[in-house]
Structures are given as structure tokens and as C-alpha cells.
Design an enzyme around this catalytic site. Structure first.
Site, short mmCIF file in Angstrom:
data_model
loop_
_atom_site.label_atom_id
_atom_site.label_comp_id
_atom_site.label_asym_id
_atom_site.label_seq_id
_atom_site.Cartn_x
_atom_site.Cartn_y
_atom_site.Cartn_z
N SER A 12 50.38 36.04 23.96
CA SER A 12 51.42 36.81 24.63
C SER A 12 51.35 38.25 24.16
O SER A 12 51.12 38.52 22.97
CB SER A 12 52.81 36.24 24.32
N TYR A 26 58.41 33.00 18.30
CA TYR A 26 57.40 32.85 19.36
C TYR A 26 56.22 33.77 19.10
O TYR A 26 55.05 33.35 19.20
CB TYR A 26 58.04 33.15 20.70
#
Length: 252
Positions: free
Chosen positions: A147, A160
Site C-alpha cells: 500500500s 496496517y
């Protein structure tokens, strides 16, 4: 001189796509099928969506099967690869798109949630990559999903982003460990992308803010990311190795 006229059916190039029932993973599955890959659609629990992904591939003239497996379970993932080999003759591409994305400030995140996040995003990537290393045929590709938040450092994304930083680290090391194997290992790191996971994690105001940030002034789509994955999976992208491609429309 005798000539054997028996026709031979070449073994199709085969792709395993984890998290392939929905979101980016599903679009990757259908995109690779369009390039002629037989696709193994891995899913964790939603058999309805997984079978819908298979039907979508078949409706376009491709080959696909759905296989349920927890990416963090080494025995289940080994069995998934066994099924891929038994069905299609081997595995050439592995795309690891399975993941979780619970969001909260670091001070507030429940540690049980953290453990589940790490199990899927880090251990799951490790387990899938371990089987890929053992199984992929020459000319193959391993593509992990990270990401862009690893670099963007948005508040609320600490856990995350930490898991995706780990994914990037293990990917770059693995690319070097596979010297001489003719197998590439890369990361695609999407920016904000319109998926159910993204929309569930962000309210309407936050979605609008993120859409305004890239110079292209929109959110990414699963198709945007699938095109990058397809490039890396195919012969045109085979000279790209050990890289992190931030597919985010130029967001900074």
C-alpha cells in the site's frame, strides 16, 4: 520417417490469486484470465463471490476454479497449490492480494485485532510466498500487494502500514534469494482504491479528501491496479524485479 500426428494440448500458464473473490484480487483474476492464464481464485470465506468470479472468467472464455484456504495456514496453502498443479499442470504466477485493513490510532487499536491483522497480512504473505518459491516454473512471477500508505503515513494506519512495510521488506529480500531461478518478485503498492474494504474503512468526507489528493484528481480503481499486475506477470514486465511500484496516480 514416421510423423506422430497426435495433437498435443499445451499446459496453460496458471495464476494463483489470493483474495481473488472481491476487490483488487477479483479484477486481477479476470484480467489475467483475459491474457490467457488459467486462474485459481483463492478465497477465505465468501464462496458466493468466489464462484461469481469463476463464472465471470468462464463467461469471457477463460478457465478458473475457486479454492478456499486461509492464507496464513501453511497446510491449506500447500493443498491449494497441489490443486492448482493437479488441475492445470503447474503454477507460473502468484498474486497475493488477500489482506485485512482495520484502522484506528495506535493508542486505541485492540491487540487482538493487531494479531489478526499480522496473521493475514504478514504471515499470510510469507506462507503464500514460501509455497510460490517451491512451486513456480521458470519464467514465473510473484507479485505481492502492499500500500502507498507505507510512505504516506496517514493517521490511523499505523498497524496496517506496518504490515505492508513488512510485505515490502520480505519481497525485496526474496527477489535476491531467487537468483538464477528466472522468477521475478515485485510489489504493487496501490494508493486509495475504490473497493469495499476501502469504502468500509473511510467515511464519505475522508473518501472525498483522498480523491482530491492525486494530480489526476480521482481515486484508483481495481482495473488500474490489475493492469500493473498484468504487466509484471507477463513477458513485457519480466525485466522488472525486486521493485515496489506505487500505483497511486501521483498522490503525495
Amino acid at each position: 520417417m514416421s510423423i506422430d500426428a497426435t495433437p498435443t494440448t499445451p499446459t496453460p500458464r496458471t495464476a494463483v490469486v489470493t483474495g481473488g473473490s472481491r476487490g483488487i484480487g477479483r479484477r486481477v483474476a479476470t484480467r489475467l484470465a483475459a491474457d490467457g492464464y488459467a486462474v485459481v481464485v483463492n478465497y477465505a470465506s465468501n464462496s458466493t463471490e468466489a464462484e461469481a468470479a469463476v463464472r465471470e472468467v468462464e463467461a469471457a472464455g477463460g478457465q478458473a476454479i475457486a479454492v478456499r484456504a486461509d492464507v496464513a495456514d501453511e497446510n491449506a496453502i500447500s493443498a491449494l497449490f497441489d490443486t492448482a498443479e493437479q488441475t492445470y499442470g503447474g503454477v507460473d504466477v502468484v498474486v497475493n492480494a488477500a489482506g485485512r485493513m482495520p484502522l484506528a490510532p495506535l493508542a486505541d487499536l485492540d491487540l487482538d485485532v493487531l494479531d489478526a491483522l499480522y496473521r493475514t497480512n504478514i504471515r499470510g504473505t510469507f506462507v503464500v510466498n514460501q509455497q510460490a518459491v517451491r512451486r513456480l516454473r521458470p519464467g514465473g512471477a510473484i507479485i505481492n500487494l502492499s500500500s502507498s500508505v507505507v510512505g504516506l503515513a496517514f493517521p490511523g494506519y499505523s498497524a496496517y502500514a506496518a504490515t505492508k512495510g513488512a510485505v515490502e521488506a520480505m519481497t525485496l529480500v526474496l527477489a535476491r534469494e531467487l537468483r538464477g531461478r528466472d522468477v521475478t518478485v515485485n510489489v504493487v503498492a496501490p494508493g486509495p482504491t475504490v473497493t469495499d474494504l476501502f469504502l468500509q474503512a473511510n467515511d464519505e468526507k475522508r473518501v472525498a479528501q483522498l480523491a482530491a489528493q492525486p494530480p489526476l484528481e480521482r481515486l484508483g480503481t481495481p482495473s488500474d491496479i490489475a493492469e500493473v499486475v498484468a504487466f509484471l506477470a507477463g513477458p513485457a514486465g519480466h525485466w522488472v524485479n525486486g521493485q515496489v511500484l506505487r500505483a497511486n496516480g501521483g498522490i503525495i
